[in-house]
Scaffold this motif. Structure first.
Motif, short mmCIF file in Angstrom:
data_model
loop_
_atom_site.label_atom_id
_atom_site.label_comp_id
_atom_site.label_asym_id
_atom_site.label_seq_id
_atom_site.Cartn_x
_atom_site.Cartn_y
_atom_site.Cartn_z
N SER A 168 0.49 -0.77 -0.07
CA SER A 168 -0.25 -0.40 -0.33
C SER A 168 0.56 1.33 0.45
CB SER A 168 -0.97 -0.10 1.37
OG SER A 168 -0.55 -0.04 2.64
N ASN A 169 2.38 1.13 0.03
CA ASN A 169 2.84 2.47 0.65
C ASN A 169 2.99 2.67 -0.84
OD1 ASN A 169 4.75 4.33 0.82
ND2 ASN A 169 6.03 3.34 2.57
N ALA A 170 2.89 3.88 -0.93
CA ALA A 170 3.47 4.35 -2.96
C ALA A 170 5.02 4.88 -2.74
CB ALA A 170 3.25 5.89 -2.59
N ALA A 171 5.46 4.48 -1.72
CA ALA A 171 7.53 4.75 -1.86
C ALA A 171 7.57 4.07 -2.23
CB ALA A 171 7.56 5.16 -1.47
N LEU A 172 7.00 2.26 -2.84
CA LEU A 172 7.22 1.46 -2.39
C LEU A 172 6.89 1.23 -3.84
CD1 LEU A 172 6.90 -0.51 0.37
CD2 LEU A 172 9.20 -0.25 -0.62
N THR A 173 5.52 0.84 -4.37
CA THR A 173 5.18 0.92 -5.69
C THR A 173 4.24 2.44 -6.91
OG1 THR A 173 2.96 1.61 -4.91
CG2 THR A 173 3.08 -0.82 -4.18
N GLY A 174 5.14 2.85 -6.32
CA GLY A 174 5.29 4.39 -6.92
C GLY A 174 3.66 4.89 -6.97
N GLY A 175 2.53 4.60 -6.57
CA GLY A 175 1.71 5.23 -6.77
C GLY A 175 0.49 5.43 -8.10
N LYS A 176 0.07 5.86 -8.52
CA LYS A 176 -0.56 6.09 -10.06
C LYS A 176 0.72 6.93 -10.52
CE LYS A 176 -5.11 7.88 -7.29
NZ LYS A 176 -5.97 9.37 -7.36
N PHE A 177 1.90 7.20 -10.20
CA PHE A 177 2.97 8.09 -10.83
C PHE A 177 3.08 6.54 -12.29
CE2 PHE A 177 6.79 9.32 -12.43
CZ PHE A 177 6.13 10.59 -13.23
N GLY A 178 3.32 5.28 -11.18
CA GLY A 178 3.37 3.90 -11.52
C GLY A 178 4.92 3.58 -11.52
N ILE A 179 5.48 3.25 -11.33
CA ILE A 179 7.20 2.66 -10.45
C ILE A 179 8.13 3.45 -10.89
CG2 ILE A 179 8.00 0.79 -12.66
CD1 ILE A 179 8.91 -1.29 -10.70
N GLU A 180 8.18 4.75 -11.95
CA GLU A 180 9.00 5.17 -12.24
C GLU A 180 9.19 6.57 -10.58
OE1 GLU A 180 9.66 7.33 -16.80
OE2 GLU A 180 7.94 7.80 -15.16
N GLY A 181 7.90 5.65 -9.14
CA GLY A 181 7.83 6.59 -8.12
C GLY A 181 8.23 5.62 -7.18
N SER A 182 8.90 4.81 -7.44
CA SER A 182 9.12 3.83 -6.14
C SER A 182 10.78 3.97 -5.95
CB SER A 182 9.06 2.37 -6.28
OG SER A 182 9.31 1.94 -7.89
N ILE A 183 11.22 3.96 -5.00
CA ILE A 183 11.92 3.39 -4.53
C ILE A 183 13.03 2.68 -4.64
CG2 ILE A 183 12.04 1.81 -2.33
CD1 ILE A 183 14.02 4.89 -2.29
N PHE A 184 12.66 1.84 -5.66
CA PHE A 184 13.71 0.42 -6.62
C PHE A 184 13.92 1.18 -7.91
CE2 PHE A 184 9.87 -1.63 -4.58
CZ PHE A 184 10.65 -3.07 -3.44
N THR A 185 13.44 2.77 -8.02
CA THR A 185 13.89 3.04 -9.49
C THR A 185 14.68 4.40 -8.81
OG1 THR A 185 11.58 2.82 -10.30
CG2 THR A 185 13.51 4.69 -11.34
N THR A 186 15.06 4.29 -7.77
CA THR A 186 16.02 5.17 -6.87
C THR A 186 17.36 4.58 -6.87
OG1 THR A 186 14.67 5.82 -5.67
CG2 THR A 186 16.72 6.50 -5.62
N ILE A 187 17.11 2.80 -6.45
CA ILE A 187 18.54 2.10 -6.72
C ILE A 187 18.48 2.01 -8.01
CG2 ILE A 187 18.59 -0.25 -6.04
CD1 ILE A 187 16.51 -0.09 -3.56
N VAL A 188 18.26 1.50 -8.60
CA VAL A 188 18.83 1.01 -10.12
C VAL A 188 19.51 2.51 -10.70
CG1 VAL A 188 17.89 0.46 -12.47
CG2 VAL A 188 17.64 -1.33 -10.46
N LEU A 189 18.61 3.39 -10.66
CA LEU A 189 19.54 5.13 -10.92
C LEU A 189 20.34 5.20 -10.43
CD1 LEU A 189 15.83 7.29 -11.67
CD2 LEU A 189 17.73 6.04 -13.93
N ALA A 190 20.48 5.36 -9.28
CA ALA A 190 22.16 6.09 -8.88
C ALA A 190 23.16 4.81 -9.23
CB ALA A 190 21.18 5.04 -7.17
N ALA A 191 22.51 3.35 -9.04
CA ALA A 191 23.55 2.54 -9.52
C ALA A 191 24.29 2.65 -10.65
CB ALA A 191 23.30 1.15 -9.43
N ALA A 192 23.52 3.03 -11.99
CA ALA A 192 23.36 3.34 -12.92
C ALA A 192 24.45 4.15 -12.99
CB ALA A 192 22.24 3.36 -13.80
#
Length: 332
Positions: free
Chosen positions: A282-306
């Motif tokens: 239910s946490n939007a930080a995990l799923t990205g909410g209505k914005f989609g997965i670009e709004g999730s912490i997983f995107t942050t992790i992958v982009l930080a690595a890249a």
């Protein structure tokens, strides 16, 4: 770090563009408004009748004399998510590419090679193809991380419209290229001509993020991720000194997100896809909410690595250049 300048920055320095940063940003805002108007013209015409019919239907059901702002926005969102409308809108982003090129060529008076439009004896095709692979890989890593951590679940879709998916692919190839020409090919290289590489990256990345603030469901984390994507794309483009790789990355990042994994792309509605990704948390930080997965912490992790990988590559290149210069100086 980031001391070496790409050739496109040096070529851009020969332009007639202002050297004052605030003027460059103001000019960009003006050009961007023109781009948005041009890209919106045909979609506005296409959606006018469906909007009119939908509003009349809403009024007949509610018995009211006029619809509220929230009702009209809801209707507009529903209509814009229809495949015909969405694909038309994505294809019309070609005007962003064209206007960016025309502005740089005839107002700043510089060659398109200064925008990263380089062929390099066939390397453009290789760079674009590599970018396509990286775009798919990055979005796959983000989606897989979200599934492994229990934030999302993914299911295969059995009944597919392959023709529609092919149209979406074509549309995203156009759309991804357009945003790269606007924010990296035009804005970043214009700033990089007379300012530091870091400044060019930062301004173009923040502007790219802010351009998405009106998208449905945008959150502070989504904005951060958009800026991080802008930083990664800028570093990638500077490293290879052409625009083709980031065009491939951007296009397939969006296509993979929307039409492979069935995730909302920057707040747009879901479309025809090979898989469907459903939120479990239910946490939007995990799923990205209505914005989609670009709004999730997983995107942050992958982009930080890249970004980290690109910084390491830049650092190695700069050290190699310094060592070569030292050897050359010793032999002279």
């Amino acid at each position: 770090m980031l001391k070496l300048r790409p050739k496109m920055f040096d070529e851009s320095a020969k332009s007639h563009a202002s050297k004052e940063l605030w003027r460059l940003v103001l000019y960009f805002i003006a050009v961007f408004i023109v781009i948005v108007a041009a890209e919106s013209l045909i979609p506005s015409i296409v959606t006018s009748k469906p909007m009119h019919d939908a509003i009349n239907e809403e009024l007949s059901i509610s018995g009211e004399k006029k619809v509220t702002f929230s009702q009209s926005m809801k209707i507009a969102t529903e209509i814009s998510s229809r495949p015909k409308i969405m694909i038309t809108s994505l294809l019309c982003t070609v005007f962003g590419t064209l206007i960016s090129i025309l502005y740089c060529r005839f107002f700043e008076m510089r060659r398109v090679t200064s925008m990263g439009v380089r062929w390099n004896k066939g390397k453009a095709v290789v760079h674009y193809g590599t970018g396509v692979g990286i775009g798919i890989l990055m979005m796959s890593a983000i989606t897989l991380l979200s599934v492994i951590c229990g934030a999302n679940s993914i299911k295969q879709v059995s009944d597919l419209n392959y023709g529609l998916i092919a149209l979406y692919l074509l549309a995203f190839l156009v759309q991804g290229m357009s945003e790269e020409f606007i924010f990296r090919g035009y804005l970043m290289t214009t700033i990089g001509a007379n300012h530091s590489t870091v400044t060019a990256i930062a301004v173009s990345a923040v502007t790219f993020g802010c351009a998405h603030l009106a998208n449905p469901g945008v959150t502070p984390l989504a904005l951060i991720n958009l800026i991080l994507f802008g930083v990664f794309a800028a570093l990638y483009m500077i490293y290879f000194d052409d625009i083709w790789g980031v065009c491939g990355i951007h296009s397939l990042w969006n296509f993979s997100q929307g039409n492979i994994y069935g995730i909302s792309v920057s707040g747009t509605s879901k479309s025809e896809s090979f898989f469907r990704t459903y939120p479990k948390a239910s946490n939007a930080a995990l799923t990205g909410g209505k914005f989609g997965i670009e709004g999730s912490i997983f995107t942050t992790i992958v982009l930080a690595a890249a970004i980290t990988v690109m910084l390491v590559l830049h650092d190695r290149r700069e050290k190699a250049a310094a060592e070569n210069a030292a050897v050359k100086a010793e032999t002279e």
